[in-house]
Design an enzyme around this catalytic site. Structure first.
Site, PDB file in Angstrom:
ATOM      1  N   CYS A 203      -3.966  -0.233 -10.211  1.00 56.79           N
ATOM      2  CA  CYS A 203      -2.810  -0.674  -9.425  1.00 56.79           C
ATOM      3  C   CYS A 203      -2.726  -2.202  -9.369  1.00 56.79           C
ATOM      4  CB  CYS A 203      -2.898  -0.115  -8.006  1.00 56.79           C
ATOM      5  SG  CYS A 203      -1.555  -0.651  -6.921  1.00 56.79           S
TER       6      CYS A 203
ATOM      7  N   ASP B 206     -12.937 -15.617  12.802  1.00 54.37           N
ATOM      8  CA  ASP B 206     -12.149 -16.504  11.953  1.00 54.37           C
ATOM      9  C   ASP B 206     -12.114 -17.928  12.489  1.00 54.37           C
ATOM     10  OD1 ASP B 206     -10.573 -17.091   9.733  1.00 54.37           O
ATOM     11  OD2 ASP B 206      -8.708 -16.750  10.814  1.00 54.37           O
TER      12      ASP B 206
ATOM     13  N   CYS C  27       4.228 -10.619  -5.558  1.00 50.30           N
ATOM     14  CA  CYS C  27       4.114 -11.985  -5.034  1.00 50.30           C
ATOM     15  C   CYS C  27       5.271 -12.842  -5.527  1.00 50.30           C
ATOM     16  CB  CYS C  27       2.792 -12.613  -5.462  1.00 50.30           C
ATOM     17  SG  CYS C  27       2.593 -14.300  -4.836  1.00 50.30           S
TER      18      CYS C  27
ATOM     19  N   CYS D 281       0.729 -19.867  -2.278  1.00 51.87           N
ATOM     20  CA  CYS D 281       0.857 -18.726  -1.366  1.00 51.87           C
ATOM     21  C   CYS D 281       1.771 -19.072  -0.193  1.00 51.87           C
ATOM     22  CB  CYS D 281      -0.528 -18.321  -0.866  1.00 51.87           C
ATOM     23  SG  CYS D 281      -0.516 -17.015   0.379  1.00 51.87           S
TER      24      CYS D 281
ATOM     25  N   LEU E 130     -10.496  -8.828  11.373  1.00 50.09           N
ATOM     26  CA  LEU E 130     -11.946  -8.739  11.247  1.00 50.09           C
ATOM     27  C   LEU E 130     -12.647  -9.643  12.244  1.00 50.09           C
ATOM     28  CD1 LEU E 130     -12.318  -8.787   7.357  1.00 50.09           C
ATOM     29  CD2 LEU E 130     -12.410  -6.802   8.876  1.00 50.09           C
TER      30      LEU E 130
ATOM     31  N   CYS F 146      -9.338  -0.212  -6.182  1.00 47.12           N
ATOM     32  CA  CYS F 146      -7.942  -0.526  -6.513  1.00 47.12           C
ATOM     33  C   CYS F 146      -7.471   0.170  -7.786  1.00 47.12           C
ATOM     34  CB  CYS F 146      -7.756  -2.038  -6.673  1.00 47.12           C
ATOM     35  SG  CYS F 146      -7.893  -2.964  -5.128  1.00 47.12           S
TER      36      CYS F 146
ATOM     37  N   LEU G 250      -9.085  -7.593   2.665  1.00 53.22           N
ATOM     38  CA  LEU G 250      -9.883  -6.384   2.777  1.00 53.22           C
ATOM     39  C   LEU G 250      -8.974  -5.160   2.844  1.00 53.22           C
ATOM     40  CD1 LEU G 250     -13.028  -5.691   3.199  1.00 53.22           C
ATOM     41  CD2 LEU G 250     -12.250  -4.984   5.468  1.00 53.22           C
TER      42      LEU G 250
ATOM     43  N   CYS H 214       2.221  -8.824  -0.220  1.00 48.70           N
ATOM     44  CA  CYS H 214       1.115  -8.203  -0.955  1.00 48.70           C
ATOM     45  C   CYS H 214       0.368  -7.190  -0.099  1.00 48.70           C
ATOM     46  CB  CYS H 214       0.163  -9.265  -1.503  1.00 48.70           C
ATOM     47  SG  CYS H 214      -0.662 -10.279  -0.258  1.00 48.70           S
TER      48      CYS H 214
ATOM     49  N   CYS I 202       0.520  -2.244  -0.543  1.00 51.99           N
ATOM     50  CA  CYS I 202      -0.738  -1.586  -0.905  1.00 51.99           C
ATOM     51  C   CYS I 202      -0.629  -0.078  -0.681  1.00 51.99           C
ATOM     52  CB  CYS I 202      -1.888  -2.152  -0.070  1.00 51.99           C
ATOM     53  SG  CYS I 202      -3.479  -1.371  -0.417  1.00 51.99           S
TER      54      CYS I 202
END
EC number: 1.17.99.6
Length: 380
Positions: free
Chosen positions: A198, A141, A205, A221, A176, A195, A165, A251, A255
């Protein structure tokens, strides 16, 4: 005479790398060709043209390299993608109901993940270089490499509707890292998006930051606004920000795939206890030295004391706790206009009458027009 070690077959080399990655704590490992995602330049251009990157100008400036791994490094033939599980042991959204506390995103409750992951990636890349003689480069990153779509191509998971991801094994909780190499390695199959119908991540959010599924407007965001954004938090997002003082996990946390996340302590980072439930009062009392000491080694430190106080004062303004007013009033004299401005907002939220009584005197000696406007702007 000493004989040189024979180079292992690609399959044996990959098996060795997988085993070593697992021993280093990585939960996911996959390989993709460097040219596996020719669609990335168009997707990136669409987001930048729409302005969804906000004031992250570096995204536009590096768009050509970011859209193509081979533009970043022409010699790259394969990319190894690795995932490191950082899933929490409890619901990270529970703290949002405790208004006197500050919510720090799960990923930032321990040491800076860049430092943790980079050392492990370098060790793995060194093994690859020694065993194959190939060139390698390590990324965490910190370069214009789009890890998430490449991780999807490498079979680690898929980019969910929240653009993060998602893994069947670890849900939305993966750091990652990537190793680019000049070696041509056997590729893994890409992971299909799973997904379904869903929309929990979109629905939760608080600022409606998703223009559509699989699209994110960073300008709306809270993770971006509280961490990357250097200016004042726009008025419309301050109340929805609640007590989120660094990042936003909403968010990710909802999940459904998180229920399959590993609970292996060996493969996860443990949160620092002092960063799990910090009080807004204690955080507001930190001076610059105290801030640097508390967040030494943490990614929170990178935003600096002023931006951190900006976020904490918004949390206090949303707390409804009158006992915190003295801490807010003390920041009306802050050197940084970013802090003074949001302190005014926080005081007006907690005690409008007190704010009105101070407005004339403070406004008269305020030299910053944006701060002065905070005394009169409509915050209803």
């Amino acid at each position: 005479m000493t004989m040189a070690a024979a180079t292992p077959s690609p399959d044996k080399l990959v098996a060795e790398l997988r085993a070593r990655a697992l021993a280093l704590g990585f939960g996911s490992f996959g390989i993709t060709p460097a040219d596996a995602r020719p669609d990335l330049p168009e997707k990136l251009a669409t987001a930048i043209d729409a302005g969804w990157h906000g004031d992250m100008d570096w995204m536009a400036e590096t768009a050509e390299r970011r859209g193509s791994p081979n533009a970043l490094w022409p010699q790259a033939r394969s990319i190894i993608l690795l995932g490191y599980n950082y899933g929490p042991t409890s619901d990270p959204l529970a703290i949002l109901g405790e208004k006197s506390l500050g919510s720090i995103s799960v990923y930032a409750r321990n040491r800076d993940y860049h430092e943790i992951i980079k050392g492990k990636l370098k060790e793995l890349a060194g093994l690859l270089a020694r065993r194959s003689g190939a060139e390698v480069k390590v990324f965490v990153d910190t370069a214009p490499l789009m890890e998430k779509p490449l991780a999807e191509a490498a079979g680690l998971g898929w980019q969910g509707k929240h653009t993060v991801l998602v893994s069947r094994e670890f849900g939305s909780w993966l750091f990652l890292g990537a190793i680019m190499t000049s070696a041509e390695l056997p590729e893994d199959k890409p992971h299909a998006e799973s997904c379904g119908k869903c929309t929990r991540c979109l629905d939760i959010c608080p600022t409606k930051a998703f223009p559509a599924p699989f699209q994110l407007d960073a300008r709306r965001c809270l993770a971006y606004l509280s961490v990357e954004h250097k200016g004042q938090i726009p008025l419309e997002f301050r109340t929805p920000m609640g007590n989120r003082i660094y990042g936003c996990d909403d968010c990710l946390a909802v999940c459904p795939w998180n229920k399959f996340a590993s609970v292996s302590r060996e493969a996860k980072l443990r949160a620092r206890e002092d960063l799990e439930r910090p009080t807004l009062a204690d955080l507001a009392r930190l001076d610059d030295d105290g801030f640097r000491t508390l967040f030494a080694g943490s990614p929170v430190k990178r935003i600096g004391h002023a931006r951190f106080l900006r976020n904490v004062l918004i949390g206090i303004g949303n707390s409804g706790d009158d006992s915190l007013k003295p801490l807010v009033e003390a920041q009306l004299e802050a050197q940084d206009p970013l802090v003074r401005g949001v302190a005014i907002w926080a005081l007006r939220r907690l005690d409008p009458a007190r704010a009105d009584s101070l407005a004339l005197a403070y406004s008269a000696r305020e030299s910053d027009s944006s701060v002065k406007s905070e005394w009169t702007v409509d915050i209803s």
